[in-house]
Design an enzyme around this catalytic site. Structure first.
Site, short mmCIF file in Angstrom:
data_model
loop_
_atom_site.label_atom_id
_atom_site.label_comp_id
_atom_site.label_asym_id
_atom_site.label_seq_id
_atom_site.Cartn_x
_atom_site.Cartn_y
_atom_site.Cartn_z
N GLY A 31 67.80 0.24 -8.62
CA GLY A 31 68.44 -0.52 -9.69
C GLY A 31 67.48 -0.69 -10.85
N GLN A 36 63.77 -4.10 -18.50
CA GLN A 36 62.63 -3.46 -17.84
C GLN A 36 62.14 -2.25 -18.61
OE1 GLN A 36 64.65 -3.47 -13.77
NE2 GLN A 36 62.49 -3.62 -13.24
N CYS A 75 60.26 -4.68 -6.71
CA CYS A 75 60.72 -4.57 -8.09
C CYS A 75 59.91 -3.50 -8.81
CB CYS A 75 60.54 -5.90 -8.81
SG CYS A 75 60.97 -5.84 -10.55
N LEU A 76 60.57 -2.67 -9.60
CA LEU A 76 59.87 -1.61 -10.33
C LEU A 76 58.87 -2.18 -11.33
CD1 LEU A 76 62.79 0.92 -10.99
CD2 LEU A 76 61.02 1.03 -9.24
N HIS A 117 69.44 -9.01 -8.01
CA HIS A 117 68.11 -8.76 -8.55
C HIS A 117 68.18 -8.33 -10.02
CE1 HIS A 117 63.84 -7.25 -8.04
NE2 HIS A 117 64.21 -6.61 -9.13
N GLU A 118 69.08 -7.39 -10.32
CA GLU A 118 69.17 -6.88 -11.69
C GLU A 118 69.75 -7.91 -12.65
OE1 GLU A 118 67.36 -4.44 -12.08
OE2 GLU A 118 67.30 -3.77 -10.01
N HIS A 121 67.11 -10.15 -13.80
CA HIS A 121 66.31 -9.59 -14.90
C HIS A 121 66.95 -9.92 -16.25
CE1 HIS A 121 62.97 -7.32 -13.26
NE2 HIS A 121 63.74 -6.72 -12.38
ZN ZN Z 1 63.22 -5.72 -10.67
#
Ligand code: ZN
Length: 152
Positions: A31, A36, A75-76, A117-118, A121
């Site tokens: 995701g 991000q 998380c990226l 999660h997204e 963000h």
């Molecule tokens: Zn994330």
């Protein structure tokens, strides 16, 4: 800082969606939220590793959530780290697709997790803020040490 809602789905937004899907797969991740990649707009893409492939939600909101589910979440934006986080196990998210139609996704397991999660963000909430106090303290210490180059 919360991401701005998308008012019109124009070529810029469609290009953003394409870029986000590429970035998500290149990471690789399941995701990605527009902030991000430095774009403060309410767009998320995700691939819950099911037969549906990459999907997008523009201006997403959680309209229902239920249950409790603990999962090692990463998380990226903080690569290589996973922490146990408890979130609702089931969610219903509503938003627009790239055609501007209202769509809803019901998520359990990985899909429910990714949606929450997204959407976090987009609200400017980071993974770290979802950790229990003790775990958060340790996580912040680890990240600080990494930033200082104290730990590889
Ligand atoms: Zn994330």
């Amino acid at each position: 800082m919360p991401a701005s809602p998308v008012k019109e789905i124009d070529t810029g937004v469609r290009k953003l969606v394409t870029d986000m899907i590429e970035t998500m797969y290149a990471a690789p991740g399941v995701g990605l939220a527009a902030p991000q990649i430095g774009v403060s707009r309410a767009v998320i893409v995700f691939d819950a590793q099911d037969e549906k492939g990459a999907r997008v939600l523009i201006n997403p909101e959680l309209v229902e959530s239920d249950g409790d589910y603990e999962y090692e979440e990463g998380c990226l934006s903080v690569p290589g780290h996973y922490w146990p986080i408890t979130r609702p196990g089931y969610v219903r998210a509503r938003g627009l697709n790239v055609e501007g139609e209202t769509v809803e996704y019901f998520g359990e397991g990985l899909l429910g997790r990714v949606l929450q999660h997204e959407i976090d963000h987009l609200r400017g909430i980071l993974l770290i803020e979802r950790l229990e106090k003790k775990v958060r303290k340790q996580a912040l210490k680890t990240l600080r040490e990494e930033a200082l180059g104290l730990e590889a």
